[in-house]
Design an enzyme around this catalytic site. Structure first.
Site, PDB file in Angstrom:
ATOM      1  N   GLU A  23       5.092 -29.522  14.505  1.00 39.81           N
ATOM      2  CA  GLU A  23       4.391 -28.929  13.362  1.00 39.81           C
ATOM      3  C   GLU A  23       3.161 -28.151  13.804  1.00 39.81           C
ATOM      4  O   GLU A  23       2.886 -27.084  13.274  1.00 39.81           O
ATOM      5  CB  GLU A  23       3.978 -30.071  12.403  1.00 39.81           C
ATOM      6  CG  GLU A  23       3.189 -29.619  11.186  1.00 39.81           C
ATOM      7  CD  GLU A  23       2.822 -30.789  10.258  1.00 39.81           C
ATOM      8  OE1 GLU A  23       3.331 -31.901  10.467  1.00 39.81           O
ATOM      9  OE2 GLU A  23       2.024 -30.569   9.334  1.00 39.81           O
TER      10      GLU A  23
ATOM     11  N   TYR B 165       0.818  -1.218   0.000  1.00 38.26           N
ATOM     12  CA  TYR B 165       0.000   0.000   0.000  1.00 38.26           C
ATOM     13  C   TYR B 165       0.853   1.270   0.000  1.00 38.26           C
ATOM     14  O   TYR B 165       0.499   2.276  -0.590  1.00 38.26           O
ATOM     15  CB  TYR B 165      -0.948   0.009   1.193  1.00 38.26           C
ATOM     16  CG  TYR B 165      -2.165  -0.865   0.983  1.00 38.26           C
ATOM     17  CD1 TYR B 165      -3.085  -0.564  -0.023  1.00 38.26           C
ATOM     18  CD2 TYR B 165      -2.405  -1.978   1.775  1.00 38.26           C
ATOM     19  CE1 TYR B 165      -4.203  -1.358  -0.227  1.00 38.26           C
ATOM     20  CE2 TYR B 165      -3.530  -2.778   1.574  1.00 38.26           C
ATOM     21  CZ  TYR B 165      -4.421  -2.458   0.579  1.00 38.26           C
ATOM     22  OH  TYR B 165      -5.526  -3.231   0.373  1.00 38.26           O
TER      23      TYR B 165
END
Lengths: 367, 367
Positions: A196, A100
């Site tokens: 994980e 942006y």
């Protein structure tokens, strides 16, 4: 140790060097150009000695007076300019923010500098390799996931945080974990356990596995983000802690292990500071269901995507180790995969009281 | 205050009550049954006085001797049994773990108790409403997202954590945040600021917005998970802190605000302890682009999914407030949506130094 300011100055110098080079070319009446190292599979190779995936030497020219390249040329300098602004202000921001910051319409046209973030993200990576500065050094952060607890005091931006006393919550691992931001204090940790999944991490934390077994317990919410990988590598190299990885028994889980250990194709230019070549694969391994009597009805059938992924992985030059192939071929042979949570079938705390201690005691891991 | 053990005992009593009811029916020679409150859109209504979405009184019978219902009947008691095990062990686990704990093959058949987690999750919700115990009280946790910092000391499972000194990391908000686990210590906070996105939270944390403006800064990584919603509600009711919500200017952002404020269809039976009816919508509002001179080229075009979602939301009885409709209709009229990060176009720290302070000073919010 270099302070955050020193390092920002160094990065600023690199960005200014890139711009100065272009100015010189213009003064000499040449077509302004930058050379960007190629981040493609063809330009990636496995360094057998260092045991990491590295970027090769191929480069791509980006010319200003070239219809096909002018826009990317401009974008490269827009991103470099925004990073310069961040560095000078001593602030960091997200890659979405950067998109942006650099997005605007060109003059009276309907042309935007960037239409989508998918255009600015690769330009950031180009800039990283071109000026040899990491994303973190450009003061940019990616989305982050991951929590850590364990017997260590960590100093984060000047705040001493006791990771032995984080309750059920845990300390959120930031995206930027360079030594200027994150320092290691007193620790009794003997190894790092990277899991994980967040749910498994929470279960282990509730049982205070890290206290009984003196380890740093960290998760990366699936494929660990840069911050988690970098922090694990720093604990390994600076504190000499061995690293163990606990993932699902499926191609995706094993791939996570390989990335932690050797680096990834995408971030090959970062392997040096991300990979832990001695990282050990603790499980869930293809021989576990037999060895630990995990009933077959908690397994999941491998689907076509799984099979395709295994095939692809077996083709990578860095997946040729006998033990690794046995893991992947094991999944194909049985057609079955197992999640870490499948161990719960054997008891709520089976993972903390039986599985992990036995694995480590018996040195039952892969390397 | 009830301890964790007291509360576990109370929940055990409820589960045992459910089982005892069935035993009595059997002894009387009746067809064993349980009555499960219906969690459907048709059985949900907006309580205008309390300003929250509530579950109606409709129930569904689940019979043992009924071919269509016998499996669900069995599953209900399998889940209840596993929760009993957790409560007795004083442990908590994930809903994925619970799926594996209760999954097995029936006798010599090829029939599994559960084939997929999508079967066990609704059974958990059934059990919650049937015995009137929350998921947290059943010792189950969901996946979590979200971090918090701010001027408060929090006591998490006995560990005092100073949320004023969490560096760039932040404290990970757990899934279970009931008073037996999480207690509020000393605080100077004057309000709670809940932001939709982690990247925005990180930017605000780096600028130490929470210190300058004395607020608790929390994010929920998109639609906030139960733990974040519950913690915000507890800070509101117990500490009397007003709650402000900062989300994207799109239907999904506004829906997040509505859920924080009034509850959701899905968890209507939980609104009482999740919703904050006085929560204020701070932005990004449809009038902001004009008022704050946000250039149109940082907006994103509303797509068909966005338009469909707005239409659906405008049909809900709890979306009829004039100011709310104006927000949603504004998006439809301009065909444009704005992310929070679009504010970066006006400067890296525009959000912390200009936008938020002005919004709160001018009382420029919706309710």
């Amino acid at each position: 140790m270099a302070t955050r300011k020193d390092r920002a100055k160094e990065t600023l110098r690199k960005i200014e060097g890139l711009a100065a080079g272009v100015v010189t070319q213009i003064q000499k009446g040449k077509n302004p150009r930058v050379e960007v190292p190629l981040r493609t599979l063809a330009n990636v190779r496995f360094n057998a000695k260092r045991k990491i995936i590295e970027l090769g030497g191929d480069k791509q020219e980006r010319l200003f007076f070239n219809v096909a390249q002018a826009k990317k040329f401009m974008q490269t300098f827009l991103v470099a300019g925004a990073c310069k602004e961040l560095l000078e202000a001593g602030k960091t921001t997200s890659i979405r923010d950067l998109y942006y910051m650099t997005k605007h319409t060109l003059g009276d046209t309907k042309q935007n500098t960037f239409d989508e973030q998918v255009e600015s993200d690769p330009i950031i990576e180009d800039l990283e390799v071109t000026v040899d500065a990491l994303r973190e050094e450009l003061h940019l952060f990616a989305n982050r996931k991951g929590l850590m607890v364990g017997p260590m005091t960590i100093v984060d931006s000047g705040d001493a945080i006791d990771l032995r006393r984080q309750g059920s919550g845990g300390w959120g691992v930031p995206s930027i974990v360079e030594p200027e931001v994150i320092a290691f204090g007193k620790t009794e940790a003997e190894y790092v356990l990277l899991v994980e999944k967040e749910a498994v991490w929470s279960r282990l934390n509730e049982d205070k596995y890290w206290r009984t077994h003196k380890c740093m317990l960290i998760h990366g919410g699936g494929q660990p983000p840069r911050g988690v990988r970098r922090l694990v590598q720093r604990m390994h190299t600076e504190l000499k802690l061995p690293v163990y990885v606990l993932v699902d028994n499926d191609p995706w889980g094993f791939y996570i292990y390989s990335v932690v250990k050797q680096g990834s194709i995408n971030l090959a230019y970062e392997s040096m500071r991300m990979a832990v070549p001695s990282a050990r694969f603790l499980g869930i391994s293809s021989s576990d269901p037999g060895r630990y009597k995990i009933p077959e009805n908690v397994s999941i059938k491998m689907d076509d995507t799984d099979h395709r992924r295994v095939k692809q992985m077996l083709d990578y030059p860095w997946f040729q180790k006998k033990e690794w192939r046995r893991e992947l071929e094991g999944m194909v042979r049985t057609g079955r995969k197992y999640e870490i949570e499948a161990l719960s079938r054997l008891g709520i705390s089976y993972i903390t009281e039986e599985y992990l201690p036995k694995k480590i005691r018996d040195k039952d891991w892969l390397e």
